[in-house]
Design a protein around this motif. Structure first.
Motif, PDB file in Angstrom:
ATOM      1  N   LEU A 106       0.824  -1.212   0.000  1.00 44.69           N
ATOM      2  CA  LEU A 106       0.000   0.000   0.000  1.00 44.69           C
ATOM      3  C   LEU A 106       0.856   1.258   0.000  1.00 44.69           C
ATOM      4  CD1 LEU A 106      -2.937  -0.784   2.481  1.00 44.69           C
ATOM      5  CD2 LEU A 106      -3.090  -0.386   0.019  1.00 44.69           C
ATOM      6  N   GLY A 107       1.939   1.254   0.798  1.00 45.97           N
ATOM      7  CA  GLY A 107       2.796   2.436   0.882  1.00 45.97           C
ATOM      8  C   GLY A 107       3.410   2.810  -0.448  1.00 45.97           C
ATOM      9  N   ASN A 108       3.998   1.842  -1.121  1.00 46.56           N
ATOM     10  CA  ASN A 108       4.582   2.128  -2.433  1.00 46.56           C
ATOM     11  C   ASN A 108       3.497   2.304  -3.493  1.00 46.56           C
ATOM     12  OD1 ASN A 108       7.226   2.201  -1.539  1.00 46.56           O
ATOM     13  ND2 ASN A 108       7.624   0.057  -2.019  1.00 46.56           N
ATOM     14  N   GLY A 109       2.375   1.600  -3.330  1.00 43.03           N
ATOM     15  CA  GLY A 109       1.262   1.758  -4.267  1.00 43.03           C
ATOM     16  C   GLY A 109       0.663   3.155  -4.220  1.00 43.03           C
ATOM     17  N   VAL A 110       0.508   3.704  -3.028  1.00 39.87           N
ATOM     18  CA  VAL A 110       0.004   5.075  -2.881  1.00 39.87           C
ATOM     19  C   VAL A 110       0.913   6.038  -3.639  1.00 39.87           C
ATOM     20  CG1 VAL A 110      -0.262   6.968  -1.211  1.00 39.87           C
ATOM     21  CG2 VAL A 110      -1.269   4.733  -0.725  1.00 39.87           C
ATOM     22  N   ASP A 111       2.220   5.879  -3.467  1.00 41.79           N
ATOM     23  CA  ASP A 111       3.175   6.740  -4.187  1.00 41.79           C
ATOM     24  C   ASP A 111       2.989   6.617  -5.693  1.00 41.79           C
ATOM     25  OD1 ASP A 111       4.213   7.215  -1.667  1.00 41.79           O
ATOM     26  OD2 ASP A 111       6.270   6.678  -2.192  1.00 41.79           O
ATOM     27  N   ARG A 112       2.888   5.391  -6.169  1.00 38.32           N
ATOM     28  CA  ARG A 112       2.774   5.172  -7.621  1.00 38.32           C
ATOM     29  C   ARG A 112       1.491   5.781  -8.183  1.00 38.32           C
ATOM     30  NH1 ARG A 112       4.985  -0.274  -6.164  1.00 38.32           N
ATOM     31  NH2 ARG A 112       7.142  -0.217  -6.879  1.00 38.32           N
ATOM     32  N   PHE A 113       0.394   5.649  -7.445  1.00 41.81           N
ATOM     33  CA  PHE A 113      -0.871   6.198  -7.929  1.00 41.81           C
ATOM     34  C   PHE A 113      -0.892   7.718  -7.888  1.00 41.81           C
ATOM     35  CE2 PHE A 113      -2.793   1.980  -7.698  1.00 41.81           C
ATOM     36  CZ  PHE A 113      -3.655   2.023  -8.786  1.00 41.81           C
ATOM     37  N   PHE A 114      -0.376   8.307  -6.798  1.00 40.35           N
ATOM     38  CA  PHE A 114      -0.489   9.758  -6.636  1.00 40.35           C
ATOM     39  C   PHE A 114       0.640  10.552  -7.282  1.00 40.35           C
ATOM     40  CE2 PHE A 114      -3.358   8.369  -3.274  1.00 40.35           C
ATOM     41  CZ  PHE A 114      -4.462   9.168  -3.539  1.00 40.35           C
ATOM     42  N   PHE A 115       1.857   9.974  -7.323  1.00 43.13           N
ATOM     43  CA  PHE A 115       3.007  10.730  -7.821  1.00 43.13           C
ATOM     44  C   PHE A 115       3.579  10.193  -9.123  1.00 43.13           C
ATOM     45  CE2 PHE A 115       3.463  10.860  -3.054  1.00 43.13           C
ATOM     46  CZ  PHE A 115       2.834  12.080  -2.900  1.00 43.13           C
TER      47      PHE A 115
END
Length: 161
Positions: A106-115
């Motif tokens: 989730l942590g790296n996924g959030v980055d990938r989706f938002f940034f």
């Protein structure tokens, strides 16, 4: 619903507390560093905080693959959540292992989706290791715990219920 969450409580506690720590640490990095590549020596020549971005996976494999990597992160996260909600009650070490993996995905996924990239900043220079983040640590720690659960002698597995 409350009983469903309580069934694997350590999964949820580890998953979301580590996700929160990961996102807070990345926010700190993005707000504290002016440019990508900036570094703060914590222990000079041993450990630095260095702001980098990564469009791939660990060690920058599949660089530029952020589009499909975001969906893999999401799929893993959804799969783990479904496992916890609808699967059997897991042993404590299994809950911890899957919880850490959830936090990292989730942590790296959030980055990938938002940034469109992952924020990395932990820079161990003593061993010239690739720069990484807390989500990466969570994933690796979760995998180690799952190896312990699966390869620990069965006669001692009751210690981890």
């Amino acid at each position: 619903m409350n009983n469903i969450l309580k069934k694997n409580i350590w999964f949820w506690l580890i998953g979301f507390s580590n996700l929160l720590l990961d996102q807070i640490s990345k926010y700190w990095v993005m707000k504290s560093f002016i440019e990508i590549g900036d570094t703060i020596p914590f222990l000079p020549r041993i450990f630095h905080f260095t702001y980098v971005i990564n469009t791939g996976t660990a060690f920058s494999f599949f660089e530029g693959g952020v589009i499909w990597l975001r969906w893999i992160s999401l799929g893993i996260s959804i799969g783990l959540i479904v496992l916890s909600l609808f699967g059997e009650k897991m042993k404590v070490l299994e809950q911890l292992g899957y919880g850490f993996i959830l936090a990292g995905a989730l942590g790296n996924g959030v980055d990938r989706f938002f940034f469109g990239y992952v924020v990395d900043f932990l820079d161990f220079r003593l061993i010239n290791f690739p720069i990484f983040n807390l989500a990466d640590i969570s994933i690796n720690f979760g995998i180690i715990l799952l190896f312990i659960v699966n390869f620990y002698p069965k006669s001692s597995s009751n210690l981890f219920r």
